[in-house]
Motif scaffolding. Structure first.
Motif, PDB file in Angstrom:
ATOM      1  N   ILE A   1       0.883  -1.164   0.000  1.00 54.80           N
ATOM      2  CA  ILE A   1       0.000   0.000   0.000  1.00 54.80           C
ATOM      3  C   ILE A   1       0.919   1.211   0.000  1.00 54.80           C
ATOM      4  N   LEU A   2       0.913   1.948  -1.097  1.00 52.61           N
ATOM      5  CA  LEU A   2       1.884   3.000  -1.352  1.00 52.61           C
ATOM      6  C   LEU A   2       1.200   4.352  -1.474  1.00 52.61           C
ATOM      7  N   GLY A   3       1.790   5.366  -0.841  1.00 52.37           N
ATOM      8  CA  GLY A   3       1.246   6.708  -0.968  1.00 52.37           C
ATOM      9  C   GLY A   3       1.993   7.674  -0.081  1.00 52.37           C
ATOM     10  N   PRO A   4       1.779   8.976  -0.265  1.00 48.54           N
ATOM     11  CA  PRO A   4       2.466   9.979   0.550  1.00 48.54           C
ATOM     12  C   PRO A   4       1.930   9.993   1.972  1.00 48.54           C
TER      13      PRO A   4
ATOM     14  N   ALA B   1      -2.296  -2.650  -9.229  1.00 46.79           N
ATOM     15  CA  ALA B   1      -1.723  -3.375 -10.368  1.00 46.79           C
ATOM     16  C   ALA B   1      -0.335  -3.862 -10.007  1.00 46.79           C
ATOM     17  N   SER B   2       0.277  -4.610 -10.921  1.00 44.46           N
ATOM     18  CA  SER B   2       1.648  -5.067 -10.730  1.00 44.46           C
ATOM     19  C   SER B   2       2.599  -3.876 -10.816  1.00 44.46           C
ATOM     20  N   PRO B   3       3.828  -4.005 -10.295  1.00 43.43           N
ATOM     21  CA  PRO B   3       4.784  -2.893 -10.419  1.00 43.43           C
ATOM     22  C   PRO B   3       5.010  -2.446 -11.853  1.00 43.43           C
ATOM     23  N   ILE B   4       5.102  -3.390 -12.785  1.00 40.99           N
ATOM     24  CA  ILE B   4       5.327  -3.027 -14.189  1.00 40.99           C
ATOM     25  C   ILE B   4       4.143  -2.238 -14.742  1.00 40.99           C
ATOM     26  N   GLU B   5       2.926  -2.684 -14.432  1.00 42.88           N
ATOM     27  CA  GLU B   5       1.737  -1.968 -14.908  1.00 42.88           C
ATOM     28  C   GLU B   5       1.643  -0.577 -14.289  1.00 42.88           C
ATOM     29  N   ILE B   6       1.928  -0.493 -13.003  1.00 40.78           N
ATOM     30  CA  ILE B   6       1.884   0.808 -12.329  1.00 40.78           C
ATOM     31  C   ILE B   6       2.852   1.788 -12.994  1.00 40.78           C
ATOM     32  N   TYR B   7       4.048   1.297 -13.336  1.00 41.58           N
ATOM     33  CA  TYR B   7       5.071   2.166 -13.919  1.00 41.58           C
ATOM     34  C   TYR B   7       4.782   2.478 -15.384  1.00 41.58           C
TER      35      TYR B   7
ATOM     36  N   PHE C   1      15.577  -6.968  -0.563  1.00 41.56           N
ATOM     37  CA  PHE C   1      15.711  -8.299  -1.153  1.00 41.56           C
ATOM     38  C   PHE C   1      15.543  -9.388  -0.095  1.00 41.56           C
ATOM     39  N   GLU C   2      16.006  -9.119   1.130  1.00 44.33           N
ATOM     40  CA  GLU C   2      15.845 -10.095   2.202  1.00 44.33           C
ATOM     41  C   GLU C   2      14.368 -10.296   2.542  1.00 44.33           C
ATOM     42  N   LEU C   3      13.607  -9.206   2.574  1.00 46.46           N
ATOM     43  CA  LEU C   3      12.184  -9.304   2.876  1.00 46.46           C
ATOM     44  C   LEU C   3      11.455 -10.132   1.826  1.00 46.46           C
ATOM     45  N   LYS C   4      11.757  -9.872   0.556  1.00 40.76           N
ATOM     46  CA  LYS C   4      11.099 -10.629  -0.509  1.00 40.76           C
ATOM     47  C   LYS C   4      11.486 -12.101  -0.451  1.00 40.76           C
ATOM     48  N   ARG C   5      12.766 -12.377  -0.200  1.00 41.98           N
ATOM     49  CA  ARG C   5      13.215 -13.768  -0.073  1.00 41.98           C
ATOM     50  C   ARG C   5      12.489 -14.457   1.079  1.00 41.98           C
ATOM     51  N   LEU C   6      12.423 -13.773   2.211  1.00 33.83           N
ATOM     52  CA  LEU C   6      11.766 -14.354   3.384  1.00 33.83           C
ATOM     53  C   LEU C   6      10.296 -14.635   3.103  1.00 33.83           C
ATOM     54  N   GLN C   7       9.624 -13.692   2.465  1.00 33.06           N
ATOM     55  CA  GLN C   7       8.200 -13.863   2.188  1.00 33.06           C
ATOM     56  C   GLN C   7       7.959 -15.068   1.283  1.00 33.06           C
ATOM     57  N   ARG C   8       8.818 -15.262   0.299  1.00 34.06           N
ATOM     58  CA  ARG C   8       8.670 -16.401  -0.601  1.00 34.06           C
ATOM     59  C   ARG C   8       8.914 -17.710   0.144  1.00 34.06           C
ATOM     60  N   GLU C   9       9.899 -17.710   1.047  1.00 23.13           N
ATOM     61  CA  GLU C   9      10.252 -18.950   1.741  1.00 23.13           C
ATOM     62  C   GLU C   9       9.200 -19.370   2.755  1.00 23.13           C
ATOM     63  N   VAL C  10       8.617 -18.402   3.470  1.00 24.21           N
ATOM     64  CA  VAL C  10       7.653 -18.770   4.511  1.00 24.21           C
ATOM     65  C   VAL C  10       6.243 -18.912   3.958  1.00 24.21           C
ATOM     66  N   GLY C  11       5.973 -18.340   2.759  1.00 26.27           N
ATOM     67  CA  GLY C  11       4.651 -18.499   2.161  1.00 26.27           C
ATOM     68  C   GLY C  11       3.545 -17.807   2.919  1.00 26.27           C
ATOM     69  N   ILE C  12       3.838 -16.635   3.473  1.00 26.43           N
ATOM     70  CA  ILE C  12       2.861 -15.846   4.237  1.00 26.43           C
ATOM     71  C   ILE C  12       2.505 -14.604   3.428  1.00 26.43           C
ATOM     72  N   THR C  13       1.259 -14.172   3.513  1.00 26.06           N
ATOM     73  CA  THR C  13       0.854 -12.924   2.872  1.00 26.06           C
ATOM     74  C   THR C  13       1.493 -11.753   3.608  1.00 26.06           C
TER      75      THR C  13
ATOM     76  N   THR D   1      10.347  -2.763  -5.947  1.00 23.73           N
ATOM     77  CA  THR D   1      11.323  -3.831  -5.813  1.00 23.73           C
ATOM     78  C   THR D   1      10.711  -5.115  -5.292  1.00 23.73           C
ATOM     79  N   MET D   2       9.810  -5.010  -4.314  1.00 23.20           N
ATOM     80  CA  MET D   2       9.375  -6.193  -3.576  1.00 23.20           C
ATOM     81  C   MET D   2       7.999  -6.730  -3.945  1.00 23.20           C
ATOM     82  N   SER D   3       7.131  -5.902  -4.462  1.00 27.56           N
ATOM     83  CA  SER D   3       5.706  -6.245  -4.506  1.00 27.56           C
ATOM     84  C   SER D   3       5.307  -7.137  -5.671  1.00 27.56           C
ATOM     85  N   ASP D   4       4.308  -7.983  -5.415  1.00 26.80           N
ATOM     86  CA  ASP D   4       3.587  -8.657  -6.490  1.00 26.80           C
ATOM     87  C   ASP D   4       2.557  -7.703  -7.086  1.00 26.80           C
TER      88      ASP D   4
END
Length: 368
Positions: A38-41, A220-226, A178-190, A203-206
């Motif tokens: 959730i991104l915003g100022p 949207a995905s990071p690519i779509e947002i950009y 990168f550590e946060l994204k790696r951890l999230q993938r390994e533990v399988g938690i939302t 960098t990190m978001s789906d």
């Protein structure tokens, strides 16, 4: 095929403090095992939205569902989630091991299982050898890792992270992304990540939800947002972007002082409509020689950033920012002084036409 129940579903959720509406009614689904940002100022309502998911704030309207179950009347402690904050909130008198084990001890987890889960969590964040240390003996990055281990050791369905990297220096922040994204993938938690830092989110978001003034403007995905922002605010907030005011005339996009500019106009856009053309600086071309379909201007400023040059170009009354990779900068262009004459251009596909109003809905024919 059975559709999987989302980890979090918000139905018409809204929040007011007195007469001040801080989160406008919105519907949102966050999938299982998704890294959702959730991104915003500051002040846009993103932390309030997170607090309604956790139960720290009661929605003024709408409902919160976790794993398909409405939890509006369920306390924070009874919700299958955990939280990680910028402050870490570690117990200074407890060792790393005991900080991570604290929640499991409260739950009266059996000793053998507790030990296994704590050591697994410490291994995930690469802090096994620091188990006996106190928080004061750790660096900021190490304390952050311990807080992460504590957040996941109970194996919640959802972990909410509120600006968790804000206290770290820039280099460590990049490493921890990168550590946060790696951890999230390994533990399988939302993971639901709340931030004002666009780089972290990209960098990190789906998927990313961009908020402004209590509204979710795009999910949207990071690519779509950009690449495909649907509003002026999103285009300007995510990365660097040229936002050029224009008007639609006879099916063309016309910029005062420049004339018709390359852009793909959404079907059904009415003549006379005020629009903005969004063009990313790296999608533009700059030359010391005339370019077909390009616009003449002068270099107002140029900045060398190692891997690229950033040029600020004045074309009529329009100011453009152009990025040129250092290896692609011609000798003639690199040798031009400020005030030197140049030509800027971009392909029509790079010119995204958006409503002039900052947070207006997409133009007819624009992708949602």
């Amino acid at each position: 095929m059975t559709t999987q129940t989302p980890a979090v579903r918000l139905r018409g959720i809204t929040k007011s403090f007195g007469s001040n509406l801080v989160v406008e009614p919105l519907d949102l689904e966050i999938g299982r095992n998704e890294f959702f940002s959730i991104l915003g100022p500051s002040g846009c309502g993103k932390t309030t939205l997170m607090r309604m998911i956790t139960g720290f704030e009661t929605p003024t309207g709408g409902s919160v569902e976790l794993d398909g179950k409405t939890v509006d009347r369920v306390s924070t402690r009874e919700r299958d989630l955990n939280m990680l904050f910028q402050s870490y909130a570690l117990f200074p008198h407890l060792s790393v091991y005991e900080n991570v084990a604290f929640e499991l001890r409260v739950r009266k987890t059996a000793k053998a299982e507790l030990d296994t889960r704590v050591r697994e969590a410490l291994a995930l964040v690469r802090m096994e050898e620091f188990a006996a240390r106190k928080p004061a003996e750790l660096s900021g990055g190490q304390r952050q890792r311990v807080a992460l281990a504590r957040a996941v050791v109970g194996r919640p369905a959802v972990v909410l992270l509120d600006e968790p990297l804000g206290a770290l220096d820039q280099k460590l922040r990049k490493e921890m992304q990168f550590e946060l994204k790696r951890l999230q993938r390994e533990v399988g938690i939302t993971f639901i990540y709340v931030t004002h830092d666009q780089e972290e989110a990209l960098t990190m978001s789906d998927r990313i939800a961009v908020m402004s003034r209590g509204r979710v403007l795009q999910v949207a995905s990071p690519i779509e947002i950009y690449d495909a922002p649907t509003s002026r605010f999103v285009a300007g907030f995510i990365g660097s972007c040229n936002l050029i005011d224009a008007v639609v005339e006879s099916g063309r996009v016309v910029v005062p002082g420049l004339g018709a500019v390359p852009a793909t106009l959404p079907d059904g856009t009415a003549d006379g409509a005020r629009v903005v053309v969004a063009v990313r600086p790296e999608r533009m071309t700059l030359s010391d020689q005339p370019i077909e379909g390009g616009f003449a201007g002068v270099i107002a400023e140029r900045v060398f950033l190692g891997d690229e040059w950033t040029y600020h170009v004045k074309a009529g009354e329009t100011e453009l920012t152009v990025r040129v990779p250092s290896g692609e900068t011609s000798t003639a262009l690199a040798g031009l002084p400020e005030g030197g004459r140049v030509w800027a251009a971009w392909p029509a596909a790079a010119g995204r036409v958006l409503p002039a109003d900052e947070t207006a809905s997409p133009l007819i024919g624009s992708p949602a």
